[in-house]
Scaffold this active site. Structure first.
Site, PDB file in Angstrom:
ATOM      1  N   THR A  26       0.837  -1.040  -0.028  1.00  0.00           N
ATOM      2  CA  THR A  26       0.183  -0.040   0.088  1.00  0.00           C
ATOM      3  C   THR A  26       0.889   1.386   0.061  1.00  0.00           C
ATOM      4  OG1 THR A  26      -1.645  -1.009   1.114  1.00  0.00           O
ATOM      5  CG2 THR A  26      -1.558   1.364   1.587  1.00  0.00           C
ATOM      6  N   ARG A  54     -15.633  -5.765  -0.197  1.00  0.00           N
ATOM      7  CA  ARG A  54     -14.837  -5.235   1.034  1.00  0.00           C
ATOM      8  C   ARG A  54     -14.087  -3.629   0.739  1.00  0.00           C
ATOM      9  NH1 ARG A  54      -9.033  -4.027   2.480  1.00  0.00           N
ATOM     10  NH2 ARG A  54      -8.923  -4.554   4.734  1.00  0.00           N
ATOM     11  N   GLY A  90     -11.565  -1.202   2.510  1.00  0.00           N
ATOM     12  CA  GLY A  90     -10.483  -0.890   3.767  1.00  0.00           C
ATOM     13  C   GLY A  90     -10.700   0.358   4.276  1.00  0.00           C
ATOM     14  N   ASP A  91      -9.399   0.473   5.185  1.00  0.00           N
ATOM     15  CA  ASP A  91      -9.159   1.728   5.785  1.00  0.00           C
ATOM     16  C   ASP A  91      -8.610   2.798   4.992  1.00  0.00           C
ATOM     17  OD1 ASP A  91      -6.863  -0.079   5.430  1.00  0.00           O
ATOM     18  OD2 ASP A  91      -5.852   1.552   6.346  1.00  0.00           O
ATOM     19  N   THR A 139      -0.567   2.371   6.766  1.00  0.00           N
ATOM     20  CA  THR A 139      -0.929   1.342   6.128  1.00  0.00           C
ATOM     21  C   THR A 139      -0.926   0.151   7.150  1.00  0.00           C
ATOM     22  OG1 THR A 139       0.530  -0.224   4.871  1.00  0.00           O
ATOM     23  CG2 THR A 139       1.650   1.253   5.945  1.00  0.00           C
ATOM     24  N   GLY A 140      -1.513  -1.016   6.819  1.00  0.00           N
ATOM     25  CA  GLY A 140      -1.533  -2.320   7.770  1.00  0.00           C
ATOM     26  C   GLY A 140      -2.806  -3.018   7.529  1.00  0.00           C
ATOM     27  N   GLY A 145      -6.606  -3.400   7.442  1.00  0.00           N
ATOM     28  CA  GLY A 145      -7.454  -2.144   7.597  1.00  0.00           C
ATOM     29  C   GLY A 145      -8.579  -2.291   8.657  1.00  0.00           C
TER      30      GLY A 145
HETATM   31  N1  ASP Z   1      -4.533  -0.975   4.854  1.00  0.00           N
HETATM   32  C1  ASP Z   1      -4.579  -2.037   3.715  1.00  0.00           C
HETATM   33  C2  ASP Z   1      -6.069  -2.789   3.522  1.00  0.00           C
HETATM   34  O1  ASP Z   1      -6.346  -3.348   4.701  1.00  0.00           O
HETATM   35  C3  ASP Z   1      -3.703  -2.707   3.334  1.00  0.00           C
HETATM   36  C4  ASP Z   1      -2.223  -2.244   3.455  1.00  0.00           C
HETATM   37  O2  ASP Z   1      -2.142  -1.316   3.961  1.00  0.00           O
HETATM   38  O3  ASP Z   1      -1.210  -3.200   3.472  1.00  0.00           O
HETATM   39  O4  ASP Z   1      -6.782  -2.804   2.650  1.00  0.00           O
END
Ligand code: ASP
Length: 310
Positions: free
Chosen positions: A171, A199, A201-202, A222-223, A225
């Site tokens: 991301t 879906r 995400g964040d 990032t991470g 979500g």
């Molecule tokens: N945050 C992103 C999601 O959950 C994924 C990521 O940041 O690696 O879609």
């Protein structure tokens, strides 16, 4: 004074893991490829900011650059969902007035971050647009480049996900402070590999993963979500800074140990000092920063170049 900080995703791609991947995928110089991409991205942003360009321009250029690079899980090189379809998302926020633009479930817009910016800058009421058809139509209206969904597929991402389907890293995000004191933050992703149909995400959600306020600071996350949304992490950091009158560095130091391990990567700029933050509780977060202020002398003393990447 100006500063810029970028991330190319948090996850378990340690240098050791990259070495193993190189062996398994046969893709040579993987570590070098990431380094080069992050460096070029920082240089692009620095060029804008050095010439008194806007933070918005710097963020758009940096994120579009990473979206166009197959190494990252955003734009070209995105992860597919459980139906093997691409559904991308992005958001952007302008610290001058708190305006934002967000878009999700995209499969035909080449650079989702550009669409998010158009949504933010438009006079229309809706600021969060989702769906393949709606986002495609809007991109056409704004004269943005559209592509066939096949464009997002990359051999690299397929190889990565074949080796380990949890390899989601990639991301992308950027936060910039320009010489006029404006802060802009943006984030873009293909989302988690094999995510559920529909879906979101964040990454698409302002205040959760993307935040900017000229008086406080800017953040991109990032991470995982669902975890980031549950904890409202970007706004939690900002609220601590706002109500406790503490620096971003301190706010992140407070919150990070309370978060579940291996879930989060944070980049940000503190509006008061222009100082950048880059913290994560995963094995690694691809990242780079530029600080052009008093801290530049400190960087020289510590032997950190003007543009530093990790
Ligand atoms: N945050 C992103 C999601 O959950 C994924 C990521 O940041 O690696 O879609």
């Amino acid at each position: 004074m100006y500063s810029l900080v970028i991330h190319g995703g948090a996850g378990d791609l340690s240098k050791k893991a990259i070495k193993e991947l190189t062996e398994k995928t046969g893709i040579t110089d993987l570590e070098k490829r990431y380094e080069t991409a992050l460096k070029e991205c920082c240089e692009l942003g620095e060029k804008v900011l050095k010439n008194n360009g806007s933070a918005k321009d710097a963020v758009l250029q940096c994120i579009s650059f990473m979206e166009n690079n197959y190494l990252f899980n955003a734009g070209k090189g995105s992860s597919a969902n459980c139906k093997k379809k691409f559904r991308l998302e992005a958001s952007i926020m302008n610290g001058k007035d708190g305006s934002y633009g967000a878009c999700a479930l995209i499969n035909k817009v080449k650079n989702p971050i550009k669409l998010a910016e158009k949504i933010m800058s438009s006079k229309k009421v809706a600021k969060f647009i989702g769906g393949s058809h709606a986002t495609y139509k809007l991109a056409k209206e704004y004269d943005l480049e559209t592509v066939s969904p096949r464009y997002f597929r990359s051999k690299y991402r397929t190889k990565l996900n074949n080796i380990n389907k949890h390899h989601n890293y990639g991301t992308v995000g950027a936060v910039a402070l320009d010489t006029f004191g404006n802060i802009v933050a943006g984030t873009s992703t293909g989302g988690l590999f094999e995510k559920e149909k529909g879906r979101i995400g964040d990454t698409a959600i302002p205040n959760i993963s993307t935040f900017a306020d000229n008086k406080i600071g800017g953040i991109s996350l990032t991470g995982k979500g669902e975890y980031i949304i549950k904890k409202a992490i970007a706004y939690d950091i900002i609220a601590r800074m706002k109500y406790k009158n503490i620096s971003m560095e301190k706010a992140i130091k407070e919150i990070l140990p309370q978060l579940e391990k291996n879930n989060v990567g944070i980049i940000g700029i503190d509006a008061k000092t222009g100082k950048t933050s880059m913290n994560f509780n995963t094995k690694r977060m691809f990242r780079g920063n530029i600080e052009n202020s008093k801290s530049l002398n400190n960087r020289k003393k510590q032997n950190i170049p003007n543009i530093a990447i990790w």
